[in-house]
Motif scaffolding. Structure first.
Motif, PDB file in Angstrom:
ATOM      1  N   ALA A   8       0.907  -1.261  -0.066  1.00  0.00           N
ATOM      2  CA  ALA A   8       0.106   0.008  -0.145  1.00  0.00           C
ATOM      3  C   ALA A   8       0.948   1.300   0.026  1.00  0.00           C
ATOM      4  CB  ALA A   8      -0.821   0.100   1.220  1.00  0.00           C
ATOM      5  N   GLN A   9       0.489   1.973  -0.754  1.00  0.00           N
ATOM      6  CA  GLN A   9       1.437   3.462  -0.837  1.00  0.00           C
ATOM      7  C   GLN A   9       0.486   4.771  -0.137  1.00  0.00           C
ATOM      8  OE1 GLN A   9       1.937   3.172  -5.311  1.00  0.00           O
ATOM      9  NE2 GLN A   9       4.005   2.789  -4.788  1.00  0.00           N
ATOM     10  N   PHE A  10       1.294   5.291   0.377  1.00  0.00           N
ATOM     11  CA  PHE A  10       0.522   6.470   1.241  1.00  0.00           C
ATOM     12  C   PHE A  10       1.253   7.612   0.854  1.00  0.00           C
ATOM     13  CE2 PHE A  10      -0.034   2.666   3.801  1.00  0.00           C
ATOM     14  CZ  PHE A  10      -1.277   3.243   4.600  1.00  0.00           C
ATOM     15  N   LEU A  11       0.549   8.932   0.305  1.00  0.00           N
ATOM     16  CA  LEU A  11       0.797   9.859  -0.193  1.00  0.00           C
ATOM     17  C   LEU A  11       0.318  11.181   0.495  1.00  0.00           C
ATOM     18  CD1 LEU A  11       2.388  11.388  -2.921  1.00  0.00           C
ATOM     19  CD2 LEU A  11       0.036  11.046  -3.974  1.00  0.00           C
ATOM     20  N   THR A  12       1.247  12.121   0.642  1.00  0.00           N
ATOM     21  CA  THR A  12       0.865  13.459   1.374  1.00  0.00           C
ATOM     22  C   THR A  12       1.315  14.466   0.274  1.00  0.00           C
ATOM     23  OG1 THR A  12       0.869  12.710   3.400  1.00  0.00           O
ATOM     24  CG2 THR A  12       0.918  14.996   3.200  1.00  0.00           C
ATOM     25  N   TYR A  31      -8.365   5.398   5.306  1.00  0.00           N
ATOM     26  CA  TYR A  31      -7.649   4.293   6.429  1.00  0.00           C
ATOM     27  C   TYR A  31      -6.656   5.253   7.115  1.00  0.00           C
ATOM     28  CZ  TYR A  31      -4.222   0.742   7.493  1.00  0.00           C
ATOM     29  OH  TYR A  31      -3.451  -0.276   8.302  1.00  0.00           O
ATOM     30  N   SER A  32      -6.852   5.256   8.389  1.00  0.00           N
ATOM     31  CA  SER A  32      -5.952   5.750   9.266  1.00  0.00           C
ATOM     32  C   SER A  32      -4.670   5.316   9.698  1.00  0.00           C
ATOM     33  CB  SER A  32      -6.758   6.103  10.619  1.00  0.00           C
ATOM     34  OG  SER A  32      -7.921   6.851  10.200  1.00  0.00           O
ATOM     35  N   TRP A  33      -3.433   5.996   9.770  1.00  0.00           N
ATOM     36  CA  TRP A  33      -2.201   5.346   9.901  1.00  0.00           C
ATOM     37  C   TRP A  33      -1.316   6.507  10.553  1.00  0.00           C
ATOM     38  CZ3 TRP A  33       2.609   6.203   7.450  1.00  0.00           C
ATOM     39  CH2 TRP A  33       3.528   5.409   7.653  1.00  0.00           C
ATOM     40  N   ASN A  34      -0.352   6.048  11.575  1.00  0.00           N
ATOM     41  CA  ASN A  34       0.229   7.294  12.096  1.00  0.00           C
ATOM     42  C   ASN A  34      -0.414   8.555  12.546  1.00  0.00           C
ATOM     43  OD1 ASN A  34       2.739   7.593  13.011  1.00  0.00           O
ATOM     44  ND2 ASN A  34       3.455   8.285  11.281  1.00  0.00           N
ATOM     45  N   GLY A  35      -1.857   8.367  13.021  1.00  0.00           N
ATOM     46  CA  GLY A  35      -2.482   9.600  13.340  1.00  0.00           C
ATOM     47  C   GLY A  35      -3.152  10.446  12.087  1.00  0.00           C
ATOM     48  N   ASN A  36      -2.903   9.788  10.963  1.00  0.00           N
ATOM     49  CA  ASN A  36      -3.458  10.613   9.766  1.00  0.00           C
ATOM     50  C   ASN A  36      -4.443   9.832   9.098  1.00  0.00           C
ATOM     51  OD1 ASN A  36      -1.713  13.208  10.021  1.00  0.00           O
ATOM     52  ND2 ASN A  36      -0.183  11.631   9.460  1.00  0.00           N
ATOM     53  N   THR A  37      -5.557  10.320   8.449  1.00  0.00           N
ATOM     54  CA  THR A  37      -6.305   9.511   7.529  1.00  0.00           C
ATOM     55  C   THR A  37      -6.131   9.829   6.143  1.00  0.00           C
ATOM     56  OG1 THR A  37      -8.038  10.094   9.418  1.00  0.00           O
ATOM     57  CG2 THR A  37      -8.817   9.500   7.250  1.00  0.00           C
ATOM     58  N   TYR A  38      -6.186   8.871   5.373  1.00  0.00           N
ATOM     59  CA  TYR A  38      -5.835   8.901   4.002  1.00  0.00           C
ATOM     60  C   TYR A  38      -7.057   8.245   3.284  1.00  0.00           C
ATOM     61  CZ  TYR A  38      -0.962   9.103   5.392  1.00  0.00           C
ATOM     62  OH  TYR A  38       0.235   9.874   6.089  1.00  0.00           O
TER      63      TYR A  38
END
Length: 78
Positions: A8-12, A31-38
């Motif tokens: 899974a890739q997460f992009l900000t 999807y929430s990860w490390n305190g952030n919602t993607y």
């Protein structure tokens, strides 16, 4: 028993006024990860980047959809 894994890739994407967060695996849900919602977006990252490498280039590819075009408008083409 066979094992499996997923990537899974997460992009900000950030501008001075906001940050937009996307993930490309969990279709149709946030999807929430490390305190952030993607939020889901069907993007693809092409290229590679290694730790400490300078001048590495990657391409972030979004499908040609209304959602992607609206994203560009929100980011002012940044």
């Amino acid at each position: 028993m066979p094992s499996s894994f997923v990537i899974a890739q997460f992009l900000t994407v950030s501008t001075p006024s906001q940050s937009l967060r996307f993930q490309n695996y969990f279709v149709g849900r946030d999807y929430s990860w490390n305190g952030n919602t993607y939020v889901f977006s069907g993007f693809q990252i092409d290229g590679s980047q290694t730790s400490g490498a300078e001048n590495s280039q990657i391409s972030i590819l979004f499908p040609n959809t209304d959602v992607s075009l609206n994203l560009l408008e929100v980011l002012d083409g940044a």
